[in-house]
Design a protein around this motif. Sequence first.
Motif, PDB file in Angstrom:
ATOM      1  N   CYS A 118       0.792  -1.230   0.000  1.00 15.50           N
ATOM      2  CA  CYS A 118       0.000   0.000   0.000  1.00 15.50           C
ATOM      3  C   CYS A 118       0.825   1.282   0.000  1.00 15.50           C
ATOM      4  O   CYS A 118       0.274   2.371  -0.091  1.00 15.50           O
ATOM      5  CB  CYS A 118      -0.921   0.008   1.221  1.00 15.50           C
ATOM      6  N   SER A 122      -0.443   5.455  -0.147  1.00 16.36           N
ATOM      7  CA  SER A 122      -0.591   6.112   1.148  1.00 16.36           C
ATOM      8  C   SER A 122      -0.473   7.626   1.011  1.00 16.36           C
ATOM      9  O   SER A 122       0.329   8.143   0.232  1.00 16.36           O
ATOM     10  CB  SER A 122       0.471   5.593   2.121  1.00 16.36           C
ATOM     11  N   GLU A 160      -7.756  -5.687   0.161  1.00 18.39           N
ATOM     12  CA  GLU A 160      -7.610  -4.720   1.261  1.00 18.39           C
ATOM     13  C   GLU A 160      -6.472  -3.765   0.964  1.00 18.39           C
ATOM     14  O   GLU A 160      -5.436  -4.161   0.421  1.00 18.39           O
ATOM     15  CB  GLU A 160      -7.338  -5.493   2.558  1.00 18.39           C
ATOM     16  N   ASN A 161      -6.671  -2.485   1.306  1.00 16.77           N
ATOM     17  CA  ASN A 161      -5.621  -1.501   1.067  1.00 16.77           C
ATOM     18  C   ASN A 161      -5.871  -0.257   1.922  1.00 16.77           C
ATOM     19  O   ASN A 161      -6.862  -0.186   2.651  1.00 16.77           O
ATOM     20  CB  ASN A 161      -5.538  -1.135  -0.416  1.00 16.77           C
ATOM     21  N   VAL A 162      -4.991   0.723   1.809  1.00 19.12           N
ATOM     22  CA  VAL A 162      -5.154   1.973   2.549  1.00 19.12           C
ATOM     23  C   VAL A 162      -6.268   2.809   1.921  1.00 19.12           C
ATOM     24  O   VAL A 162      -6.521   2.721   0.718  1.00 19.12           O
ATOM     25  CB  VAL A 162      -3.851   2.790   2.572  1.00 19.12           C
ATOM     26  N   LYS A 163      -6.909   3.635   2.744  1.00 15.22           N
ATOM     27  CA  LYS A 163      -8.003   4.452   2.209  1.00 15.22           C
ATOM     28  C   LYS A 163      -7.491   5.527   1.260  1.00 15.22           C
ATOM     29  O   LYS A 163      -8.263   6.101   0.486  1.00 15.22           O
ATOM     30  CB  LYS A 163      -8.832   5.066   3.341  1.00 15.22           C
ATOM     31  N   VAL A 195     -14.701   1.966   3.622  1.00 15.03           N
ATOM     32  CA  VAL A 195     -13.594   2.224   4.538  1.00 15.03           C
ATOM     33  C   VAL A 195     -14.017   1.709   5.913  1.00 15.03           C
ATOM     34  O   VAL A 195     -15.022   2.154   6.479  1.00 15.03           O
ATOM     35  CB  VAL A 195     -13.247   3.722   4.605  1.00 15.03           C
ATOM     36  N   ARG A 207      -7.853   2.315  13.171  1.00 12.87           N
ATOM     37  CA  ARG A 207      -7.217   1.883  11.920  1.00 12.87           C
ATOM     38  C   ARG A 207      -8.262   1.842  10.817  1.00 12.87           C
ATOM     39  O   ARG A 207      -9.135   0.977  10.821  1.00 12.87           O
ATOM     40  CB  ARG A 207      -6.586   0.498  12.090  1.00 12.87           C
ATOM     41  N   GLU A 208      -8.170   2.780   9.894  1.00  7.54           N
ATOM     42  CA  GLU A 208      -9.108   2.819   8.773  1.00  7.54           C
ATOM     43  C   GLU A 208      -8.443   2.232   7.534  1.00  7.54           C
ATOM     44  O   GLU A 208      -7.351   2.652   7.147  1.00  7.54           O
ATOM     45  CB  GLU A 208      -9.550   4.257   8.499  1.00  7.54           C
ATOM     46  N   ARG A 209      -9.112   1.248   6.942  1.00  7.97           N
ATOM     47  CA  ARG A 209      -8.605   0.608   5.744  1.00  7.97           C
ATOM     48  C   ARG A 209      -9.732   0.407   4.744  1.00  7.97           C
ATOM     49  O   ARG A 209     -10.896   0.213   5.121  1.00  7.97           O
ATOM     50  CB  ARG A 209      -7.968  -0.749   6.069  1.00  7.97           C
ATOM     51  N   THR A 341      -2.967   4.232  14.545  1.00  8.31           N
ATOM     52  CA  THR A 341      -2.677   3.161  13.594  1.00  8.31           C
ATOM     53  C   THR A 341      -1.236   2.665  13.707  1.00  8.31           C
ATOM     54  O   THR A 341      -0.294   3.445  13.717  1.00  8.31           O
ATOM     55  CB  THR A 341      -2.923   3.643  12.147  1.00  8.31           C
ATOM     56  N   VAL A 396      -3.262  -7.185   8.209  1.00  6.10           N
ATOM     57  CA  VAL A 396      -4.682  -6.945   8.459  1.00  6.10           C
ATOM     58  C   VAL A 396      -4.983  -7.510   9.851  1.00  6.10           C
ATOM     59  O   VAL A 396      -4.548  -8.624  10.164  1.00  6.10           O
ATOM     60  CB  VAL A 396      -5.565  -7.660   7.419  1.00  6.10           C
TER      61      VAL A 396
END
Length: 417
Positions: A118, A122, A160-163, A195, A207-209, A341, A396
């Motif tokens: 990610c 980012s 899954e990844n960063v927002k 998210v 932790r927002e993903r 995070t 994760v």
Amino acid sequence: MLNIVDVFSGAGGLTEGFRYKDYYNFICHIEMDKDACSSLELRNIYYYLKKENNLSPYFEYIQGKISREALCSVVPSNITQDIFNEEISKDTIHSIFDFIDERLSDKNLDGIIGGPPCQAYSTVGRAKNKQKKSTDKRIYLYKHYLDFLQRYNPQFFVFENVKGLLSFKDIDGELLFPQIMADFNKCGYSVEYQVINANEYGICQKRERLVLVGVRNDLCIKKPFFSQLSLYKEKAPVLKDLLQDLPAIQAGGRSDKYQGENTNEIVRKYIRKDGEYILTQHSARPHNRNDLEIYKVVLNAKLKGKMLKYIDLPQKLRTHSNLTSFLDRFKALDYNSPSHTVVAHICKDGHYYIHPDLKQNRSITVREAARIQGFPDNFYFEHSRTAAFKQIGNAVPPILSRKIAKAILEILGEREK
């Protein structure tokens, strides 16, 4: 049982949740980091020995009482042979397919889980990364995800990844995320995304993903995935409750004995179950005298409700010449709140994760970081402390992935007949 492939596996945070009971069968794990692969292998050994009701060799190994070779000698060799230590790229994709095909034999592949690295997406360091965007291969790693979907046509996938991916622009200045969604749709999948804040699902961390879940169009799923996932929301503990049974240690110190039991429901349910008394990787980094003084100043300010920036420190403690950026490079945790995070940078230093107990005056240990990420205490990270922190920061949270795995089972069971 659903056959799944785990890509960009890391140490197995997403993997761990899908190991819950025997609903999923892992065909293989694909991961480029050697240390993370060692942790994946060790976790395979753990689950094999658990099924055999013979966990003693595993616990002897993680306590340093026997060698890895001795541990492996009591386990069939095929138990660790589903892990492919390779970077996913155009040069390796066909050998990866061959590995999967051989292990699949005549079975169908039902699911793919994972998320490409990610860092490229980012928001942290985005200005710096902009200079190398035209040559950054990580931007389009998601296209290899499409390769897997096109070849195997699984029932579902989890990405899954960063927002930050939602606002990331490609080398042409166009938003990348709509392109990703369009590409997934072209592969024949209905895709939902949201998210997710891990703290809403029992994890002691803000932790927002970004989570995307795709289901093959022909399955005609009736129940939205995220509506189902939301049923698994749980109140997370604060740090004081999460860490209450971990003994106090000083910088450079370690302990392998718990400080009594932990009474928190989430800890007892997911992290340390009744009867588990073996504590590992609770070893604190040593810190120099200047950093220890900074830790005291930053935590004292935190206890008074103030977030100190680097330029607010006494001048005698400031050793960095950069006084215009990364001014929050020292950050303390709060016993009465969840953690901020946990990211892979924790492998470089612990300045962003100062322990909330002033008497201990140190950064957090591997075991404390693992708990904040929602890993069970019986999960051991190979090999060095630096490698362990990196694996934890990239993972994760397993508590969340377990709930994702259960929600997928339930929506697949809700398809139209």
